[in-house]
Scaffold this motif. Structure first.
Motif, mmCIF file in Angstrom:
data_model
loop_
_atom_site.group_PDB
_atom_site.id
_atom_site.type_symbol
_atom_site.label_atom_id
_atom_site.label_comp_id
_atom_site.label_asym_id
_atom_site.label_seq_id
_atom_site.Cartn_x
_atom_site.Cartn_y
_atom_site.Cartn_z
ATOM 1 N N ASP A 393 0.809 -1.215 0.000
ATOM 2 C CA ASP A 393 0.000 0.000 0.000
ATOM 3 C C ASP A 393 0.844 1.267 0.000
ATOM 4 O O ASP A 393 0.310 2.381 0.032
ATOM 5 N N GLY A 394 2.177 1.105 -0.015
ATOM 6 C CA GLY A 394 3.072 2.253 -0.037
ATOM 7 C C GLY A 394 3.498 2.733 1.327
ATOM 8 O O GLY A 394 4.232 3.722 1.423
ATOM 9 N N LEU A 428 -0.509 2.514 9.512
ATOM 10 C CA LEU A 428 -1.749 3.210 9.202
ATOM 11 C C LEU A 428 -1.526 4.470 8.366
ATOM 12 O O LEU A 428 -2.491 5.151 8.006
ATOM 13 N N GLY A 429 -0.269 4.803 8.102
ATOM 14 C CA GLY A 429 0.021 5.936 7.228
ATOM 15 C C GLY A 429 -0.025 7.284 7.890
ATOM 16 O O GLY A 429 0.098 8.315 7.216
ATOM 17 N N ASN A 430 -0.155 7.307 9.217
ATOM 18 C CA ASN A 430 -0.212 8.574 9.941
ATOM 19 C C ASN A 430 0.797 8.610 11.086
ATOM 20 O O ASN A 430 0.632 9.357 12.046
ATOM 21 N N GLY A 484 -6.367 -7.599 -3.964
ATOM 22 C CA GLY A 484 -6.541 -6.208 -4.369
ATOM 23 C C GLY A 484 -5.582 -5.829 -5.474
ATOM 24 O O GLY A 484 -4.929 -6.675 -6.092
ATOM 25 N N ASN A 485 -5.475 -4.542 -5.744
ATOM 26 C CA ASN A 485 -4.698 -4.092 -6.905
ATOM 27 C C ASN A 485 -3.613 -3.092 -6.531
ATOM 28 O O ASN A 485 -3.314 -2.175 -7.300
ATOM 29 N N HIS A 486 -3.013 -3.236 -5.347
ATOM 30 C CA HIS A 486 -1.875 -2.389 -5.013
ATOM 31 C C HIS A 486 -0.701 -2.705 -5.937
ATOM 32 O O HIS A 486 -0.450 -3.869 -6.264
ATOM 33 N N HIS A 487 0.041 -1.665 -6.308
ATOM 34 C CA HIS A 487 1.164 -1.822 -7.219
ATOM 35 C C HIS A 487 2.483 -1.900 -6.443
ATOM 36 O O HIS A 487 2.534 -1.635 -5.243
ATOM 37 N N TRP A 488 3.544 -2.247 -7.163
ATOM 38 C CA TRP A 488 4.842 -2.463 -6.531
ATOM 39 C C TRP A 488 5.961 -2.170 -7.524
ATOM 40 O O TRP A 488 5.735 -2.048 -8.716
ATOM 41 N N MET A 489 7.172 -2.089 -6.992
ATOM 42 C CA MET A 489 8.372 -1.977 -7.826
ATOM 43 C C MET A 489 9.531 -2.615 -7.087
ATOM 44 O O MET A 489 9.669 -2.448 -5.869
ATOM 45 N N PHE A 536 9.469 -2.105 -3.124
ATOM 46 C CA PHE A 536 8.698 -0.927 -2.745
ATOM 47 C C PHE A 536 7.233 -1.152 -3.096
ATOM 48 O O PHE A 536 6.904 -1.367 -4.268
ATOM 49 N N GLY A 537 6.332 -1.114 -2.104
ATOM 50 C CA GLY A 537 4.913 -1.032 -2.402
ATOM 51 C C GLY A 537 4.597 0.371 -2.887
ATOM 52 O O GLY A 537 5.130 1.352 -2.373
ATOM 53 N N LEU A 538 3.704 0.484 -3.868
ATOM 54 C CA LEU A 538 3.400 1.784 -4.467
ATOM 55 C C LEU A 538 1.954 2.203 -4.264
ATOM 56 O O LEU A 538 1.559 3.295 -4.706
#
Length: 589
Positions: A393-394, A428-430, A484-489, A536-538
């Motif tokens: 999820d980045g 949680l991104g915060n 789901g459709n989370h992207h990565w690199m 890296f999750g994007l």
């Protein structure tokens, strides 16, 4: 500040005598769950994958000596350069003798979800009290080599490039690094002088002589909760801590002891464990962090002239926020706060917090343990750890494995279990985390007494899987299936002016208005080595830019690379391949 917060966040401290540092903190209240779905789902596939041999390590029901308790690590390594992560698992022995067939094990990835044990064919059969493994191409021949630490003689295995390894310890001049009483602990290949060759740093735990070590109950520090147990560091005779050692790579397959020349030969006052080398102050030179048991951890800052200065206390990573020593064991490195700087997490003993340190980019660290909410978990003795994006999820998450060091205590005090669940903190991104259990799959709640763990993508499907060492059981292999459709690199680096493994490279990836830093390391977690392809999750981002800071001092910028690819970059040349992993078996295989 921490004293006040602990008074409200934790129950009163428990008085106990122990040979290891612990604050006696009982479990704190957990925040209310966020209710947000978690995309990662873990299943232990070790048995079906062929990882069935147990990791033998000391007694099962009790351990008379700390030698039996600390355990060992593991590695993801592409030893045959086929683009698929193979597995190397260390093992120990028993004081009474190990079962027949006990050995370290190398498993070749069959590219279909299974592995084949190739230990004998590869020449890696060995039995002893193994501690850690680090991975790196020390002779720059394109093949990843192995260095393993032991109680006793350490081992350097040179990869011959034909599926076999050669014990090059004596030839390389590294046999002087150990003797029968030495207890080699953490290790890391690191190019500390930027000459393009990998040097070697070894942390030592103690000098250990079974004939003189106290037995359970022999002194107050050989008791825990009133129960006689194996003597931890504080229960051992004075003078047992060992010096750490730095070996300089001569460029001809040999190494020279550079410890004194590098100003690292100070008083032996710490029980060294996991070693992580990276450029923490972003000056282009590699620094070295050593987690230390029951003594202040060490941060050796690179003076850029072949010497180091120790500044762990000054920079905030030697002690907890109360200025107390802890039982430093494992180390995770990553960028949990998306600041573009390399943060650290260090694991600790039961009834203490794992410490999360946030880097300001100049290697000045602030303790984020309580503000991030990971300080509520104090129930387990923790070992292997990673700051890694498990759900793509980045936002990098935290994963920890745990296990007791006194298996006999559980019979009298059931709350102190020897076998423990895994610990997963979802970002949680915060700036805060929440602890998850079954939400991430049943494998998270399975109980083992675990030590080392390594993070990598063994099935090349674009997410992070986890290899775990379990004491006196087969290892676990947690396959991650993201929904789901989370992207990565992924970023794979090949050095030219730098060491070929690109160990020490720092990489920034820019995606969706965010930036994340990672580093190529030789060792992290607890005594283990991760997949050197940085992941890296994007999140929802479909393109990302990559800034590479090579160990040589060079830098490269790659703009607008498409997500969901492994990007392979050669120093000074650029991208040489982009693999989207749609083909499960490489062409021509």
């Amino acid at each position: 500040m921490l004293s006040y917060l602990c008074a409200s966040a934790f129950a009163p401290r428990l008085a106990a005598q122990t040979g290891m540092a612990s604050r006696g903190l009982s479990q704190g209240p957990k925040p209310a769950p966020s209710g947000r779905p978690f995309a990662a789902h873990f299943t232990d596939v070790a048995a079906s994958a062929g990882l069935v041999s147990p990791v033998i390590y000391g007694g099962v029901d009790h351990k008379d000596y700390i030698l039996e308790a600390d355990g060992c690590g593991c590695a993801f390594i592409d030893y045959d350069n086929d683009g698929w992560m193979d597995i190397f698992v260390l093992t120990g022995t028993r004081l009474t003798g190990a079962p027949p067939g006990t050995t370290n094990r190398l498993y070749k990835n069959n590219r279909d979800g299974t592995f084949t044990d190739v230990t004998e064919k590869a020449g890696l059969h060995h039995l002893g009290w193994a501690s850690s493994v680090c991975v790196g191409d020390y002779d720059n021949d394109g093949n990843e080599d192995l260095f393993c630490t032991y109680y006793g003689e350490n081992k350097l295995y040179r990869n011959n490039g034909d599926g076999t390894f050669t014990d090059a310890t004596e030839q390389a001049g590294l046999s002087v690094a150990s003797d029968k009483f030495s207890w080699g602990a953490g290790c890391s290949f690191v190019d500390y002088d930027r000459d393009g060759r990998l040097d070697l740093f070894i942390s030592n735990y103690i000098r250990f002589d079974l004939s003189t070590v106290p037995k359970p109950g022999d002194n107050p520090n050989c008791n825990w909760k009133g129960i006689p147990v194996n003597c931890g560091p504080r229960g051992l005779p004075p003078g047992f801590p060992s010096h750490h050692v730095l070996f300089h790579n001569n460029g001809d397959g040999t190494f020279t002891d550079a410890t004194e020349k590098a100003s690292l030969s100070g008083p032996a006052q710490c029980y060294g464990m996991t070693v992580v080398a990276a450029d923490f102050d972003e000056d282009g030179w590699q620094d070295i962090y050593v987690a230390c048991d029951s003594t202040p951890s060490r941060l050796y800052m690179n003076n850029r002239d072949g010497t180091f200065r120790e500044e762990g206390i000054l920079r905030g990573v030697a002690l907890n926020d109360e200025g107390e020593e802890q039982s430093g064991m494992g180390v995770g490195i990553g960028d949990f706060s998306l600041s573009g700087h390399l943060d650290l997490i260090k694991t600790h003993f039961v009834e203490d917090t794992c410490e999360l340190f946030q880097n300001d980019g100049n290697a000045n660290f602030s303790d984020a343990t309580l503000s991030s909410r990971i300080g509520t978990e104090t129930s387990y003795t923790c070992w292997g750890v990673g700051i890694i994006d498990l759900d793509n999820d980045g936002h990098p998450d935290i994963f920890i494995v745990a296990g007791g060091v006194y298996p006999e205590v559980e019979r009298k005090l059931p709350r102190y279990a020897d076998k423990c669940p895994r610990i997963l903190f979802r970002n949680l991104g915060n700036g805060t985390f929440e602890e998850l259990g079954n939400e991430a799959g049943a494998a998270i709640m399975e109980r083992h007494s675990s030590r080392g763990c390594a993070f990598g993508d063994f099935d090349n499907d674009g997410d992070i899987d986890i290899l775990i060492v379990n004491m006196n059981e087969p290892p676990s292999l947690l396959r991650n299936d993201i929904r789901g459709n989370h992207h990565w690199m992924k970023v794979m680096l090949i050095g030219t002016l730098s060491n070929r493994s690109a160990i020490g490279a720092r990489v920034l990836v820019y995606y969706g208005g965010k930036v994340q830093a990672q580093a190529v390391t030789s060792q992290a977690s607890f005594y283990s080595a991760n997949d050197k392809r940085l992941h890296f999750g994007l999140g929802s981002a479909v393109v990302a830019s990559i800034k590479i800071f090579w160990p040589s001092g060079q830098s490269q910028l790659l703009e607008n690379e498409a997500a969901d690819h492994l990007i392979t970059v050669v120093e000074g040349k650029g991208v040489v391949s982009r693999d989207n992993f749609t083909r499960k078996t490489p062409a021509g295989a």
